[in-house]
Design a protein around this motif. Structure first.
Motif, short mmCIF file in Angstrom:
data_model
loop_
_atom_site.label_atom_id
_atom_site.label_comp_id
_atom_site.label_asym_id
_atom_site.label_seq_id
_atom_site.Cartn_x
_atom_site.Cartn_y
_atom_site.Cartn_z
N VAL A 156 0.86 -1.18 0.00
CA VAL A 156 0.00 0.00 0.00
C VAL A 156 0.90 1.23 0.00
O VAL A 156 1.70 1.43 0.92
CB VAL A 156 -0.92 0.01 1.23
N ASP A 158 1.05 5.37 -0.20
CA ASP A 158 0.22 6.56 -0.06
C ASP A 158 0.67 7.67 -1.01
O ASP A 158 1.60 7.48 -1.82
CB ASP A 158 0.16 7.04 1.39
N ARG A 196 -1.05 -0.68 -9.84
CA ARG A 196 -1.56 0.49 -10.55
C ARG A 196 -0.66 0.81 -11.75
O ARG A 196 -1.14 1.25 -12.80
CB ARG A 196 -1.67 1.68 -9.59
N TYR A 234 -7.04 3.45 -10.55
CA TYR A 234 -7.82 3.78 -9.36
C TYR A 234 -6.99 3.53 -8.11
O TYR A 234 -6.42 2.46 -7.92
CB TYR A 234 -9.09 2.93 -9.33
N ARG A 235 -6.93 4.54 -7.23
CA ARG A 235 -6.12 4.46 -6.01
C ARG A 235 -6.93 4.01 -4.80
O ARG A 235 -6.41 3.30 -3.94
CB ARG A 235 -5.48 5.82 -5.71
N GLY A 236 -8.17 4.42 -4.70
CA GLY A 236 -8.98 4.09 -3.54
C GLY A 236 -8.86 5.14 -2.45
O GLY A 236 -7.98 6.00 -2.46
N ALA A 237 -9.76 5.06 -1.47
CA ALA A 237 -9.82 6.06 -0.41
C ALA A 237 -8.55 6.08 0.44
O ALA A 237 -8.16 7.12 0.96
CB ALA A 237 -11.03 5.78 0.49
N HIS A 238 -7.88 4.93 0.59
CA HIS A 238 -6.68 4.85 1.40
C HIS A 238 -5.47 4.43 0.58
O HIS A 238 -4.49 3.91 1.11
CB HIS A 238 -6.89 3.87 2.56
N ALA A 239 -5.55 4.63 -0.75
CA ALA A 239 -4.46 4.26 -1.66
C ALA A 239 -4.15 2.77 -1.59
O ALA A 239 -3.03 2.34 -1.88
CB ALA A 239 -3.21 5.08 -1.38
N SER A 241 -6.00 0.35 -3.20
CA SER A 241 -6.53 -0.39 -4.34
C SER A 241 -5.41 -1.23 -4.97
O SER A 241 -4.30 -0.76 -5.19
CB SER A 241 -7.07 0.59 -5.39
N VAL A 309 -15.65 -8.29 -8.72
CA VAL A 309 -15.17 -6.97 -9.14
C VAL A 309 -15.81 -6.57 -10.47
O VAL A 309 -16.21 -5.43 -10.67
CB VAL A 309 -13.63 -6.97 -9.27
#
Length: 380
Positions: A156, A158, A196, A234-239, A241, A309
């Motif tokens: 993960v 950030d 990503r 797409y990263r997502g709310a907390h990176a 993804s 998904v």
């Protein structure tokens, strides 16, 4: 471009950036075409182009393609992609891979550096610095002269390039990777999650070119996802993804059929789940029925995971990447058949052709994106 002061300086920089954008987007153009497209006078366009020529950002094109005036061809100009270079780096468990490209995305070299699978953060980062310096030296420049360096890593990651969590690499969780590497690599440096970057690579140079909504499934000694939504990873709310994390029934439940097959076929042989899958692929291609059935069951289990998904996201394409993409039709066909049955709008399922290069190619694109933003919006 040269520093000036006041409003005139700002206007000149904006006009220069506009001229560069036009040059970058064209094969070659005349001064008249540049002036018209940039909405500046011809003398202004000429002065900026002469400056760009002197600084190496532009070069003259072929005369024979120009418009003729009084029998003489108009001068034509184009962006000089080799003015600067970027480096993309992919961090693997036992290798560091690097790729150097010019600003046009033309790859000029690739390098691989071995690192111990149990290496700590300091040793692994030293290898990254070393390979970037090697890439720069090969160009005859120092690493500070690179336009940008993109780095892809598992875990993960950030927005500041910190590895919030990683279960694969020793001493990696909590590492301020972008900041630490930046101390030794003076060029602009960006760190991003490898999945990503993999889906970005497929969109740029791989099988997903022309597709804006894509699911990328990484298969190997781990399972991970990369999501491209409207052309953007797409990263997502907390990176987070891309990181599947621990599954309720264990991360390797999908590998059950090929693990059981390999253990039954050669019970004394110790292999990783990924190696067992490849062993089953080999036997399936040889026509062994038990292997064929095991591989089909494995593919369907991957499809069952994908559908959770695919159904809510409605992508155009699913790309099977990672080491097991070498299974190609052995995986693609059963997954496609399964999604055809259970999806309202089944996506096309394809195997990646980038192979192990996907992450490093994505890192190059990440670096190019940064170089483009800097090149077209500020001083160089």
């Amino acid at each position: 471009m040269r520093q000036q002061s006041g409003d005139a300086s700002l206007l000149r920089r904006l006009n220069s950036a506009a001229i560069l954008r036009i040059l970058r987007a064209s094969e070659d153009v005349t001064l008249t075409e540049l002036a018209k497209a940039a909405k500046v006078s011809r003398p202004t366009a000429e002065a900026i182009v002469e400056e760009l020529l002197a600084e190496g950002w532009a070069e003259e094109g072929d005369d024979e393609q120009g418009d003729r005036q009084r029998g003489r061809p108009a001068r034509r100009f184009r962006f000089r992609a080799t003015a600067r270079h970027v480096v993309g780096v992919g961090i693997g468990g036992s290798t560091i891979r690097a790729m150097t490209a010019d600003l046009g995305g033309v790859v000029v070299s690739t390098r691989t550096l071995a690192v111990g699978s149990d290496a700590g953060a300091a040793e692994r980062m030293a290898a990254i610095v070393e390979i970037v310096e090697q890439c720069a030296a090969e160009l005859g420049i120092a690493s500070r002269d690179l336009a940008a360096v993109g780095v892809g890593t598992t875990g993960v990651v950030d927005n500041e390039g910190r590895v919030v969590k990683s279960v694969r690499l020793r001493d990696w969780t909590g590492l301020e990777l972008q900041a630490e590497l930046g101390k030794a690599i003076p060029a602009p440096l960006l760190v991003e999650n490898d999945m990503r970057l993999a889906v970005l690579a497929e969109h740029w140079r791989g099988v997903a070119q022309g597709h804006r909504d894509v699911v990328y499934l990484f298969t190997g000694n781990r399972l991970a996802l990369g999501l491209l939504i409207d052309g953007v990873p797409y990263r997502g709310a907390h990176a987070a993804s891309g990181e599947i994390g621990e599954q309720p029934n264990g991360n390797w439940v999908a590998f059950g059929p090929v693990i059981n097959y390999a253990m039954a076929a050669e019970p004394g042989e110790l292999r990783s789940p990924s190696d067992m899958a490849e062993f089953a692929f080999e036997r399936a291609r040889a026509g062994e029925q038990a292997a064929i059935e095991a591989v089909e069951q494995f593919a369907v289990k991957l499809g069952e995971g994908l559908v959770t998904v695919v159904n809510p996201l409605d992508p155009e394409m699913v790309v099977i990447g990672g080491a097991l993409a070498r299974g190609r039709e052995l995986l693609v066909d059963p997954i496609q058949a399964y999604l055809d049955r259970v999806c309202l709008y089944p996506p096309q399922v394809v195997a990646s052709e980038l192979g192990r290069e996907s992450i490093v190619v994505g890192a190059v694109r990440l670096a190019l994106n940064h170089a483009d933003r800097v090149l077209f919006t500020s001083d160089l």
